[in-house]
Design an enzyme around this catalytic site. Structure first.
Site, short mmCIF file in Angstrom:
data_model
loop_
_atom_site.label_atom_id
_atom_site.label_comp_id
_atom_site.label_asym_id
_atom_site.label_seq_id
_atom_site.Cartn_x
_atom_site.Cartn_y
_atom_site.Cartn_z
CE LYS A 22 89.34 -51.21 -26.93
NZ LYS A 22 90.65 -50.92 -27.53
CG ASN A 23 91.28 -47.35 -29.98
OD1 ASN A 23 91.34 -48.14 -29.03
ND2 ASN A 23 91.23 -47.75 -31.24
CB CYS A 116 98.39 -58.26 -26.12
SG CYS A 116 98.38 -57.50 -27.73
CG ASP A 306 91.94 -50.92 -34.26
OD1 ASP A 306 92.76 -51.84 -34.09
OD2 ASP A 306 91.80 -49.99 -33.44
NE ARG A 398 90.10 -55.80 -24.09
CZ ARG A 398 91.41 -55.94 -24.04
NH1 ARG A 398 91.95 -57.11 -24.18
NH2 ARG A 398 92.18 -54.88 -23.85
C1 UD1 Z 1 97.58 -49.44 -32.45
C2 UD1 Z 1 97.15 -48.79 -33.74
C3 UD1 Z 1 95.96 -47.93 -33.46
C4 UD1 Z 1 94.89 -48.81 -32.84
C5 UD1 Z 1 95.40 -49.49 -31.58
C6 UD1 Z 1 94.39 -50.46 -30.97
C7 UD1 Z 1 98.45 -47.94 -35.62
C8 UD1 Z 1 99.65 -47.20 -36.06
N1 UD1 Z 1 98.25 -48.03 -34.31
O1 UD1 Z 1 97.96 -48.45 -31.52
O2 UD1 Z 1 95.48 -47.35 -34.65
O3 UD1 Z 1 93.76 -48.08 -32.55
O4 UD1 Z 1 96.55 -50.23 -31.90
O5 UD1 Z 1 94.25 -51.61 -31.72
O6 UD1 Z 1 97.68 -48.43 -36.43
N2 UD1 Z 1 105.87 -50.23 -31.73
C9 UD1 Z 1 107.17 -50.50 -31.32
N3 UD1 Z 1 107.63 -49.92 -30.16
C10 UD1 Z 1 106.84 -49.10 -29.40
C11 UD1 Z 1 105.53 -48.83 -29.82
C12 UD1 Z 1 105.07 -49.42 -30.99
O7 UD1 Z 1 107.90 -51.24 -32.00
O8 UD1 Z 1 107.33 -48.60 -28.37
C13 UD1 Z 1 105.34 -50.82 -32.97
C14 UD1 Z 1 104.22 -51.82 -32.70
O9 UD1 Z 1 104.70 -53.11 -32.45
C15 UD1 Z 1 103.38 -51.74 -33.94
C16 UD1 Z 1 103.55 -50.29 -34.37
O10 UD1 Z 1 104.73 -49.81 -33.74
O11 UD1 Z 1 103.89 -52.56 -34.96
C17 UD1 Z 1 102.37 -49.38 -34.03
O12 UD1 Z 1 102.13 -49.45 -32.67
P1 UD1 Z 1 101.31 -48.36 -31.87
O13 UD1 Z 1 100.69 -47.38 -32.77
O14 UD1 Z 1 102.15 -47.89 -30.76
O15 UD1 Z 1 100.22 -49.30 -31.25
P2 UD1 Z 1 99.03 -48.83 -30.40
O16 UD1 Z 1 99.28 -47.59 -29.68
O17 UD1 Z 1 98.62 -50.05 -29.65
#
Ligand code: UD1
Length: 419
Positions: A22-23, A116, A306, A398
């Site tokens: 999925k990711n 979310c 995850d 999902r």
């Molecule tokens: C995250 C997970 C990913 C997982 C996906 C779906 C990590 C590092 N990332 O990816 O493995 O597959 O969710 O569940 O485990 N953040 C900020 N500002 C930003 C972007 C991120 O503060 O612009 C923070 C987020 O709040 C979070 C962290 O950074 O605490 C990691 O976020 P990110 O890796 O960007 O999240 P996803 O891409 O959703």
């Protein structure tokens, strides 16, 4: 599905094949807008989120067709650059379309994905990096409007190795004149998969899987690309945990075992017998499983957020005290109250969870409030006495393709109901 009904008590045994990741597929579907041509994607998991990404592509003017697990996207006649708000609200990761669309059309707009179920999930790293490479970002009544004359060379240092920001910056950089370097980027396997796809498309990207990725701009991409999506390491990990919780004997097939090292270390420590083959893993419990002193979620290659709810459900059924700390998402705790309804004893101390394991869970009506939390409730249901009804099955759909069918084939008593 509206809900899943599980009658607990059956050991899982046999073989299960995991679906495409999925990711990986979601950012790759977003990337298909880049070449203005045809992309043939194989091993696509047909999940609810995949259909949202397909709806976004169609709304942008792409032609999309699919048959079984193959999706064909033709983005030649794409004629829109704004992503529809109601589709963005359905799937937070649609923010990745921003980087892909701005890359090809020099303009894009999308609404803020907002919070979310897992908490705030800001996008400041994405937008700050875009500004550093010359993209003008305007906020128009909660819609992000991005425009650029030409993407500029720069070195971007991410404050945190964000998966989404890394993907978005790579996509925005494909046609840069010169090169863009991303430091402290994420190393997740799904980023490697997206880069491999983009490279097949003709992009020049180096360093995926390390902390520094370099993108050298190209002028044109290939018109036709065919790519097979990597297997889903989180689905694989979920089945391994499911086997362990039922004291089962399961072989998880069609996977890349090295991507599961952090989970396998923990499963070994608690007493599972694990045999690793080229593209499969066989798991069987040795004796009575043992609790774990401490486990925390961190970016790859460490223990993935995850899989936090699934390992929690497993530890909640192992006598003794285990401790988990969630470092990535502040609100990845909604499964805890539901697991406790089934008889688990899990105490929250902000982001630290103290799990007092016990082996007598009982079936109840519980609510999935997010995808992986939903999987942990199914897990608990597999061993709970009597019937467990997991409402909110749409969250589970999902990210898990045919989870009821796959579990039934392994011997579980589970039924998915539409409402
Ligand atoms: C995250 C997970 C990913 C997982 C996906 C779906 C990590 C590092 N990332 O990816 O493995 O597959 O969710 O569940 O485990 N953040 C900020 N500002 C930003 C972007 C991120 O503060 O612009 C923070 C987020 O709040 C979070 C962290 O950074 O605490 C990691 O976020 P990110 O890796 O960007 O999240 P996803 O891409 O959703």
């Amino acid at each position: 599905m509206g809900k899943y009904i599980i009658k607990g008590g059956n050991k899982l045994s046999g073989e299960v094949f995991v679906s495409g990741a999925k990711n990986a597929v979601l950012p790759i579907l977003a990337s298909t807008v880049l070449n203005g041509g045809i992309c043939i994607l194989k091993n696509v998991p047909m999940l609810l989120d995949t259909f949202v990404a397909i709806d976004i592509l169609k709304d942008l003017g792409c032609e999309v067709s699919y048959r079984e697990n193959t999706v064909v996207v033709n983005s030649k006649n794409m004629n829109k650059t704004d992503v529809k708000e109601d589709l963005v609200k359905k799937m937070r990761s649609s923010i990745i379309f921003l980087g892909a669309i701005i890359s090809r059309f020099k303009q894009a707009s999308i609404s803020y994905p907002g919070g979310c179920n897992l908490g705030k999930r800001p996008i400041d790293f994405h937008l700050d990096a875009f500004e550093k490479i010359g993209i003008k970002i305007e906020d128009d009544k909660n819609i992000i409007k991005a425009t650029v004359d030409s993407i500029k060379e720069n070195i971007i240092v991410l404050p945190f190795a964000s998966v989404g920001a890394t993907q978005n910056i790579i996509l925005a950089s494909i046609f840069v004149k010169g090169k863009i370097v991303i430091k402290n980027c994420a190393k997740e396997p799904e980023i490697i998969d997206m880069v491999r796809f983009l490279r097949k498309m003709g992009a020049k990207i180096y360093g995926e899987g390390t902390h520094i990725i370099t993108i050298e701009g190209v002028e044109k991409l290939n018109d036709i690309v065919e790519y097979t999506i990597m297997p889903d390491r989180i689905e694989a990990g979920t089945f391994l945990c499911m086997s362990a919780i039922t004291n089962g004997d399961v072989t998880v097939k069609g996977i890349i075992p090295q991507y599961l090292t952090a989970l396998l270390d923990i499963l070994n420590q608690i007493g599972c017998n694990i045999q690793i083959y080229k593209d499969s893993i066989k798991i069987k419990n040795k004796d009575v499983l043992k609790p774990i002193d401490f486990l925390e979620t961190k970016p790859y290659p460490y223990f993935p957020t995850d899989l936090q709810p699934q390992i929690m459900a497993l530890l909640a059924t192992i006598c003794g005290t285990s401790i988990i700390k969630e470092n990535i998402f502040e609100a990845r705790n909604k499964h805890i109250s539901e697991l406790n309804k089934l008889g688990c004893n899990i105490i929250e101390d902000s982001a630290t969870f103290i799990i007092n394991g016990k082996n007598n869970l009982y079936g109840k009506n519980v609510f999935a409030k997010d995808l992986r939390g939903g999987a942990s409730l199914i897990m608990a249901g597999l061993v709970a006495q009597g019937e467990t009804i997991v409402q909110g099955g749409c969250y589970i759909d999902r990210g898990y393709e045919n989870i009821d069918k796959k579990l039934s084939l392994l011997g579980a008593n589970i039924k998915g109901l539409k409402d």
